[in-house]
Design an enzyme around this catalytic site. Sequence first.
Site, PDB file in Angstrom:
ATOM      1  N   HIS A   1      17.442  47.943 159.490  1.00  0.00           N
ATOM      2  CA  HIS A   1      18.716  48.656 159.314  1.00  0.00           C
ATOM      3  C   HIS A   1      19.748  47.699 158.717  1.00  0.00           C
ATOM      4  O   HIS A   1      19.777  46.506 159.051  1.00  0.00           O
ATOM      5  CB  HIS A   1      19.200  49.205 160.657  1.00  0.00           C
ATOM      6  CG  HIS A   1      20.316  50.197 160.487  1.00  0.00           C
ATOM      7  ND1 HIS A   1      21.610  49.818 160.223  1.00  0.00           N
ATOM      8  CD2 HIS A   1      20.301  51.560 160.497  1.00  0.00           C
ATOM      9  CE1 HIS A   1      22.357  50.916 160.089  1.00  0.00           C
ATOM     10  NE2 HIS A   1      21.586  51.982 160.253  1.00  0.00           N
TER      11      HIS A   1
ATOM     12  N   GLU B   1      19.440  54.001 152.962  1.00  0.00           N
ATOM     13  CA  GLU B   1      20.798  54.169 153.477  1.00  0.00           C
ATOM     14  C   GLU B   1      21.757  53.267 152.704  1.00  0.00           C
ATOM     15  O   GLU B   1      21.861  52.064 153.003  1.00  0.00           O
ATOM     16  CB  GLU B   1      20.852  53.781 154.957  1.00  0.00           C
ATOM     17  CG  GLU B   1      19.935  54.588 155.836  1.00  0.00           C
ATOM     18  CD  GLU B   1      20.319  54.465 157.304  1.00  0.00           C
ATOM     19  OE1 GLU B   1      20.763  55.471 157.866  1.00  0.00           O
ATOM     20  OE2 GLU B   1      20.205  53.371 157.864  1.00  0.00           O
TER      21      GLU B   1
HETATM   22  P1  13P Z   1      26.195  57.567 159.759  1.00  0.00           P
HETATM   23  O1  13P Z   1      25.412  58.846 159.720  1.00  0.00           O
HETATM   24  O2  13P Z   1      27.099  57.469 160.944  1.00  0.00           O
HETATM   25  O3  13P Z   1      26.879  57.292 158.450  1.00  0.00           O
HETATM   26  O4  13P Z   1      25.125  56.378 159.975  1.00  0.00           O
HETATM   27  C1  13P Z   1      24.024  56.315 159.151  1.00  0.00           C
HETATM   28  C2  13P Z   1      23.088  55.304 159.705  1.00  0.00           C
HETATM   29  O5  13P Z   1      23.338  54.122 159.625  1.00  0.00           O
HETATM   30  C3  13P Z   1      21.875  55.784 160.368  1.00  0.00           C
HETATM   31  O6  13P Z   1      20.998  54.734 160.617  1.00  0.00           O
END
Ligand code: 13P
Length: 252
Positions: free
Chosen positions: A96, A168
């Site tokens: 992450h 992400e």
């Molecule tokens: P948000 O949906 O709060 O933007 O976070 C995304 C995330 O980092 C999921 O791992």
Amino acid sequence: MSRRKIAAGNWKMNTTFEDGMELARKISHASIPEDVEVILGIPYVYLKPAIDMLLHVPKVSVAAQNCHSKEKGAYTGEISTHMLSSISCPYVYIGHSERREYFNESSEELADKVDRAFAQKLDIVFCCGESLEIRKSGNQNEYVCRQIEESLFHLTKEQFRKLVIAYEPIWAIGTGETASPGQAQEMHNAIRSSFAAKYGDEVAATIPILYGGSVKSANAEEIFSQADVDGGLVGGASLDAEHFEKIINSFS
Ligand code: 13P
């Protein structure tokens, strides 16, 4: 080509034990389409009780949000993949952006975590994504594909095909700003093409690629409808059971 559809939550460092268990209980009663899998990325200390609670709930499972890269030993405060497998935790999130950024996790270390997870037969959701600076430079596809290459391309084809990927973009996490469906599709397609070049079309076509970054019930349907988007990794909106249930039901 039909791929697995996954709505994954990431609670991060939120909820008390009581709130978290109530959230898991609500999700266990949520309506979930036949072909959708739900994963709850929950804090370590709630994993075992949540696993017990969800034991007989089909289609809902849990993930640890992290693991350590070493097998065992003098690493005070850390959690190994062996510990996770000993409580029958099915999934682990690796890479992450918050781990990379705040805990300086390198591609090399993430590759070791991936190997540790495979050694314990844990399923992996591997996260990748670029900063705003890199997005502005226009080099985002190369950057993200390199993150994947550095931590995953040592795997065998048989291992690789078991992965779930989460793209992400850091600039969209917790900011309320979402990648446009077109931006998500473009990146997911670039990622899938890199899989095809390394492991062949058949493997590339199998791997679910989730989008994460300010996914909400208001935008999930449009994002999930993109050809190479197979679901979402949801942070903030996964902390509200009703809201998350709407996201779970946003697949076409
Ligand atoms: P948000 O949906 O709060 O933007 O976070 C995304 C995330 O980092 C999921 O791992």
